[in-house]
Design a protein around this motif. Structure first.
Motif, short mmCIF file in Angstrom:
data_model
loop_
_atom_site.label_atom_id
_atom_site.label_comp_id
_atom_site.label_asym_id
_atom_site.label_seq_id
_atom_site.Cartn_x
_atom_site.Cartn_y
_atom_site.Cartn_z
N LYS A 185 24.04 7.06 -0.27
CA LYS A 185 24.73 7.84 -1.29
C LYS A 185 24.18 7.48 -2.67
CE LYS A 185 29.37 8.50 -3.14
NZ LYS A 185 30.68 7.86 -3.22
N GLU A 219 18.50 12.99 1.45
CA GLU A 219 18.24 13.49 2.81
C GLU A 219 18.46 12.43 3.89
OE1 GLU A 219 14.37 15.34 2.65
OE2 GLU A 219 15.06 16.69 1.05
N HIS A 222 20.67 9.97 6.00
CA HIS A 222 22.06 9.81 6.42
C HIS A 222 22.55 8.39 6.09
CE1 HIS A 222 25.68 10.64 8.70
NE2 HIS A 222 25.55 9.44 9.27
N GLY A 223 23.74 8.29 5.51
CA GLY A 223 24.31 6.97 5.21
C GLY A 223 23.91 6.44 3.84
N GLU A 282 24.96 2.58 3.46
CA GLU A 282 26.09 2.36 4.36
C GLU A 282 25.74 1.37 5.48
OE1 GLU A 282 28.60 6.08 5.26
OE2 GLU A 282 28.00 5.35 7.24
#
Lengths: 384, 384
Positions: free
Chosen positions: B315, B310, B312-313, B332
């Motif tokens: 993985k 959930e 963002h950025g 990221e």
């Protein structure tokens, strides 16, 4: 040096002295308080912080353990590898040599049982040839025979146990070192029984490897060993068969690069609690001074030999020109199973040396068992 | 099973829980009180009684450590060897096979870095050939490819890492075991990351060797490992190259006889304090129940993966049909050197997985580093 006050201070730092007369330092010694404290404190820190996190926090102390061990041997930290035992160290050294069928390993008749078994399995598996150089008639390695054997056999390696486990003998490791250096032969010294009782200097011994343990005369914890590795060995690229991500980097799918220092002979995983315990033991010995320790241990052992000599039915078995802190004697008319418990009851720790673990020394002399007495500097002698 | 009260009791027995959120159990876990106490108590006894004398007094407790470890694997004490680490165990197993030039070792692309380095040095020294079976497209060993490779190459040994260090993957070790048994191939499983988090049964896995460590999910001390050795291997006379007076008797000048049980794979010297610590850890896990532990670790890891998904950025990198308690993710826009200290500051222990130590997994996928989160049952999850 060894005034009663000083000795009593050392004894106060050795909790075991309050309970036992410990004459089994060739088995495992009594740890002094700084060793016990180093281990306990580190374990506590691990339990509240995490194993990897503690190792990161204590990198400096861990490095100091290498420095302390190096100081004791007159070498540098980069030449020291920590292992799980003297046998482990010995094996890693042997395994770094790519023996070819028929290569010769030259050793003595007094080399340690576990080394002998290692030689025999390497003989069976890889065709390594084992040649044992004879002793002098009075015991101890015959140096002339060693020199002749080196010239005759051109061995791949010479392996000498400095102090055999079953006798007070000190082998002439410096003289053998000179021969190996002159003939460009790899030289491995097993210092399992000498580290912590005799002053060792790897520069004087001229060895390529020196293996040893923590638990015996060094007074460190059980389950730790060390291996000194010479610059010569490191520069020539010798690598142990037990190589992992501690000793090498995995550089591409089918390649690795081993490290330039003695870390190459280590494995990734270590009990750093025990590493610090061993480092503390090395520092403790260094501060007392290895020359002082050696002198006192030899004096106590001499005193023991003289005292045993005066007892009817007891025969001291130690042979050789130079003797040290291990005293082995035959006790006439006693069964081993009955004799030692009598000493245990009196809180005197000793050990029994078996003929079975000494096929080329005891067994050849027809000796079934001997009582091994191995005093350390912290025991009282005549006078103190 | 995992009510808050029960969990809180376990946390009370884990001193580290008061200070840290420990998500580095795949590095080294937090020891529970019974483990710390077993080690400390034994060390204290050694310091006042002597190392060998304590081992003699505590023979029964030492034997129980083998029984506890055996219970956890559904085997017998005589099939367990204690070593200094998982890599040490792995090496002893490999070294018991007298490889000939051209013999094939079959492994996966997710085998542990240290095993890979071992394979490469054996390749260099003895001409062992290394073949890696490909993965399925979705990650994890391709079982059809493994079966074909076994039939095509007739390997001397198949070696599979149960849970790779850099991903949550669980390899299908039971299926591979069936293939090895059917084709009469020696089968070695590296259980370093699975012992203590997954229920392991050597009878179901049908392995000849299973190596593992004490310090990870098992929650034992650092510097200890174990090796399960099957009756088949023992009966056929396989002997490790590291053989000493613990594993064999020296029977005459040029002969030895190795022991009939897994002691053959041990060395004489051990830290029995750590042996008892490891035994206590095995008992602790057994009493909680490995099925219960496995279920909770998987649940916590799943929860972690969902939570990371959930963000963002971020993985999640874990691939494969079955996943367990190791969660690795790419973050990221962050430098590894800057990211982890932020977590450390918040008293959250995690670790970083490097591409360099995963040439056949990360490096192939172009991954430089990942954040590794490895929760254990004693951490709170959603709900408790």
């Amino acid at each position: 040096m060894w005034e009663t006050n000083y000795l009593n201070n050392l004894r106060t730092e050795t909790p075991g002295c309050q309970h036992k007369i410990h004459l089994n330092n060739a088995g495992a010694s009594l740890m002094p308080a700084p060793v016990i404290d180093a281990i306990s404190e580190y374990l506590q820190l691990e339990s509240i912080t995490g194993g990897y996190e503690t190792a990161n926090m204590r990198q400096k102390s861990i490095h100091e353990a290498y420095v302390n061990m190096a100081n004791l041997l007159n070498t540098k930290a980069k030449n020291i590898a920590f292992t799980a035992s003297a046998t482990d160290s010995f094996f890693r050294a042997i395994s770094s040599i790519a023996f070819k069928q028929g290569d010769i390993l030259l050793t003595t008749n007094d080399d340690y049982v576990s080394n002998q078994i290692t030689f025999l399995i390497w003989q069976k598996r890889f065709g390594l040839q084992l040649v044992r150089v004879p002793n002098e008639p009075g015991g101890g390695l015959d140096l002339d025979a060693m020199e002749q054997a080196i010239k005759k056999y051109r061995p791949k390696i010479v392996s000498v146990t400095h102090v055999p486990t079953n006798s007070g003998l000190v082998q002439p490791v410096e003289e053998v070192g000179r021969m190996c250096r002159e003939n460009d032969i790899i030289y491995l010294v097993d210092g399992c029984q000498s580290i912590g009782q005799l002053a060792l200097d790897v520069e004087k011994i001229h060895c390529d490897f020196l293996s040893g343990t923590s638990r015996k005369f060094l007074r460190g914890p059980r389950g730790m060993g060390f291996l000194y590795v010479s610059d010569r060995i490191l520069e020539k690229g010798y690598e142990p068969l037990m190589l992992d991500m501690r000793g090498a980097d995995w550089t591409s799918e089918n390649e690795y690069q081993s490290h330039s220092d003695a870390r190459r002979f280590e494995l990734w995983e270590n009990s750093y609690a025990l590493v610090l315990g061993m480092g503390a033991a090395a520092k403790y010995a260094y501060e007392i001074g290895m020359d002082n320790i050696e002198a006192r241990v030899k004096k106590l052992a001499d005193y023991t030999r003289k005292a045993l000599f005066e007892i009817h039915g007891v025969k001291v078995l130690d042979q050789g020109k130079e003797l040290c802190g291990i005293v082995v004697s035959q006790i006439e008319g006693w069964d081993r199973a009955k004799f030692k418990p009598l000493l245990d009851e009196k809180n005197i720790n000793t050990s029994i040396s078996d003929g079975d673990s000494a096929q080329t020394s005891f067994a050849k002399r027809g000796i079934e068992w001997g009582l091994r007495i191995s005093p350390h500097y912290y025991e009282y002698g005549r006078g103190n």
